[in-house]
Write a protein that holds these residues in place. Structure first.
Motif, PDB file in Angstrom:
ATOM      1  N   LYS A   1       0.821  -1.061   0.085  1.00  0.00           N
ATOM      2  CA  LYS A   1      -0.043   0.014  -0.101  1.00  0.00           C
ATOM      3  C   LYS A   1       0.946   1.364  -0.040  1.00  0.00           C
ATOM      4  CE  LYS A   1      -3.936  -2.309   0.570  1.00  0.00           C
ATOM      5  NZ  LYS A   1      -4.787  -2.106   1.815  1.00  0.00           N
ATOM      6  N   PRO A   2       0.305   2.457  -0.313  1.00  0.00           N
ATOM      7  CA  PRO A   2       1.082   3.688  -0.269  1.00  0.00           C
ATOM      8  C   PRO A   2       1.285   4.039   1.275  1.00  0.00           C
ATOM      9  CG  PRO A   2      -1.008   4.056  -0.831  1.00  0.00           C
ATOM     10  CD  PRO A   2      -1.086   2.646  -0.905  1.00  0.00           C
ATOM     11  N   HIS A   3       2.166   4.943   1.626  1.00  0.00           N
ATOM     12  CA  HIS A   3       2.335   5.422   2.912  1.00  0.00           C
ATOM     13  C   HIS A   3       0.966   6.236   3.226  1.00  0.00           C
ATOM     14  CE1 HIS A   3       4.460   6.855   6.413  1.00  0.00           C
ATOM     15  NE2 HIS A   3       3.844   8.192   6.344  1.00  0.00           N
ATOM     16  N   GLY A   4       0.801   6.027   4.723  1.00  0.00           N
ATOM     17  CA  GLY A   4      -0.710   6.923   4.988  1.00  0.00           C
ATOM     18  C   GLY A   4      -0.463   7.188   6.523  1.00  0.00           C
ATOM     19  N   ALA A   5      -1.779   7.481   7.059  1.00  0.00           N
ATOM     20  CA  ALA A   5      -1.710   7.787   8.334  1.00  0.00           C
ATOM     21  C   ALA A   5      -2.304   6.579   9.050  1.00  0.00           C
ATOM     22  CB  ALA A   5      -2.796   8.950   8.508  1.00  0.00           C
ATOM     23  N   PRO A   6      -2.054   6.582  10.369  1.00  0.00           N
ATOM     24  CA  PRO A   6      -2.638   5.409  11.187  1.00  0.00           C
ATOM     25  C   PRO A   6      -4.133   5.040  11.078  1.00  0.00           C
ATOM     26  CG  PRO A   6      -1.170   6.690  12.753  1.00  0.00           C
ATOM     27  CD  PRO A   6      -1.449   7.567  11.474  1.00  0.00           C
ATOM     28  N   GLN A   7      -4.968   6.081  10.834  1.00  0.00           N
ATOM     29  CA  GLN A   7      -6.444   5.895  10.710  1.00  0.00           C
ATOM     30  C   GLN A   7      -6.733   5.405   9.161  1.00  0.00           C
ATOM     31  OE1 GLN A   7      -4.733   8.735  11.426  1.00  0.00           O
ATOM     32  NE2 GLN A   7      -5.735  10.417  10.452  1.00  0.00           N
ATOM     33  N   ASP A   8      -5.863   5.601   8.517  1.00  0.00           N
ATOM     34  CA  ASP A   8      -6.116   5.113   6.882  1.00  0.00           C
ATOM     35  C   ASP A   8      -6.269   3.842   6.709  1.00  0.00           C
ATOM     36  OD1 ASP A   8      -5.970   7.942   6.566  1.00  0.00           O
ATOM     37  OD2 ASP A   8      -3.937   8.019   5.610  1.00  0.00           O
ATOM     38  N   SER A   9      -7.024   3.447   6.008  1.00  0.00           N
ATOM     39  CA  SER A   9      -7.137   2.090   5.505  1.00  0.00           C
ATOM     40  C   SER A   9      -6.141   1.630   4.490  1.00  0.00           C
ATOM     41  CB  SER A   9      -8.443   1.475   4.968  1.00  0.00           C
ATOM     42  OG  SER A   9      -8.993   2.470   3.772  1.00  0.00           O
ATOM     43  N   GLU A  10      -5.761   2.498   3.582  1.00  0.00           N
ATOM     44  CA  GLU A  10      -4.625   2.327   2.629  1.00  0.00           C
ATOM     45  C   GLU A  10      -3.353   3.184   3.464  1.00  0.00           C
ATOM     46  OE1 GLU A  10      -4.834   1.191  -0.574  1.00  0.00           O
ATOM     47  OE2 GLU A  10      -6.575   0.327   0.299  1.00  0.00           O
ATOM     48  N   ARG A  11      -2.688   2.079   3.922  1.00  0.00           N
ATOM     49  CA  ARG A  11      -1.292   2.659   4.355  1.00  0.00           C
ATOM     50  C   ARG A  11      -0.639   1.385   4.750  1.00  0.00           C
ATOM     51  NH1 ARG A  11      -2.588   1.569  11.190  1.00  0.00           N
ATOM     52  NH2 ARG A  11      -0.534   0.631  10.955  1.00  0.00           N
TER      53      ARG A  11
END
Length: 268
Positions: A147-157
């Protein structure tokens, strides 16, 4: 995300009398965020169910004049696993971060890291537990699903994306987080890395935003190892370096000054 969910913390506490017990119970039971306290004088053991960080509880106990060492962490449900990373790096950066699997889909992360510049710092689980080149050999962020980098609350992370921790004016970041993607059994043997700058959570315009969060250099790191749950740590002395339970309380977690004595010079 920050969490108010409780966990049970087991401390060894130097106590010798009933007044010691009363002092420890008194300071803990009046503290908001503490749900229950059990003290066993014979075992010099204090069990606290709390939503506070382990550092906060330890500081409360030690405010009574007694030394305390965290020996185990767990919850009211079945033991799903615990882990710990002893983080260190160049300069004065060092700390301890603990992972407790609360349920199949919730992991509690409790930590304190000292020696940081005040402000936000990216925190990530990396794919490799390899410190042969310090933090540079830890590999990329733990990202088994590509997945791409994201925030802890993101499903895409990335699974390893834990967002930011914030150091105060004294350089200390003390935090208690709950994450839905981290699983203790998946991260044991990998590494935890704290970065020099703030993670933009994949929302920035920099080319590294969707790769690393553009959070700067790797400041400090440590291998994530299996840790003791409740009542699983009978240690009184560490066989690897000769440090007793109470000496360990007053020594650096790693590096110079940790061992009782340095190895003697070979006498040929």
């Amino acid at each position: 995300m920050d969490t108010n969910r409780t966990a049970k913390l087991e401390f060894a506490v130097q106590m010798s009398c009933d007044s010691c017990v009363n002092a420890v119970k008194g300071v803990l039971e009046k503290e908001p965020g503490v749900q229950s306290v059990h003290v066993d004088l014979a075992k010099e053991q204090v069990l606290v169910e709390t939503a506070l960080t382990s550092l906060q509880v330890q500081s409360l106990i030690e405010s009574t004049g007694r030394r305390a060492v965290l020996k185990g962490i767990g919850n009211s449900e079945s033991d799903l696993g615990a882990a710990v990373a002893m983080v260190s790096g160049a300069g004065l950066v060092q700390g301890v971060v603990r992972f407790l699997q609360l349920s199949q889909d919730r992991c509690l992360i409790d930590g304190t890291i000292d020696g940081l510049m005040p402000g936000a710092h990216g925190l990530h689980v990396h794919e490799l537990g390899d410190l042969t080149q310090d933090c540079m050999s830890c590999g990329d962020h733990f990202n088994p699903f590509r997945k791409p980098h994201g925030a802890p609350q993101d499903s895409e992370r990335h699974v390893g994306d834990l967002g930011n921790i914030t150091a105060g004016p004294d350089g200390r970041a003390s935090f208690r987080l709950e994450d839905s993607q981290i699983k203790v059994w998946d991260v044991i043997g990998r590494s935890l890395v704290v970065d020099s700058g703030e993670d933009d959570l994949g929302r920035g315009n920099h080319p590294l935003s969707r790769i690393t969060g553009n959070s700067g250099e790797r400041l400090a790191c440590g291998i994530i190892a299996r840790s003791a749950g409740l009542f699983q740590n009978p240690k009184q002395i560490c066989a690897c370096d000769g440090v007793t339970l109470w000496e360990e309380r007053d020594r650096p977690i790693a590096g110079k000054g940790r061992k009782v004595t340095d190895a003697p010079t070979a006498n040929l």
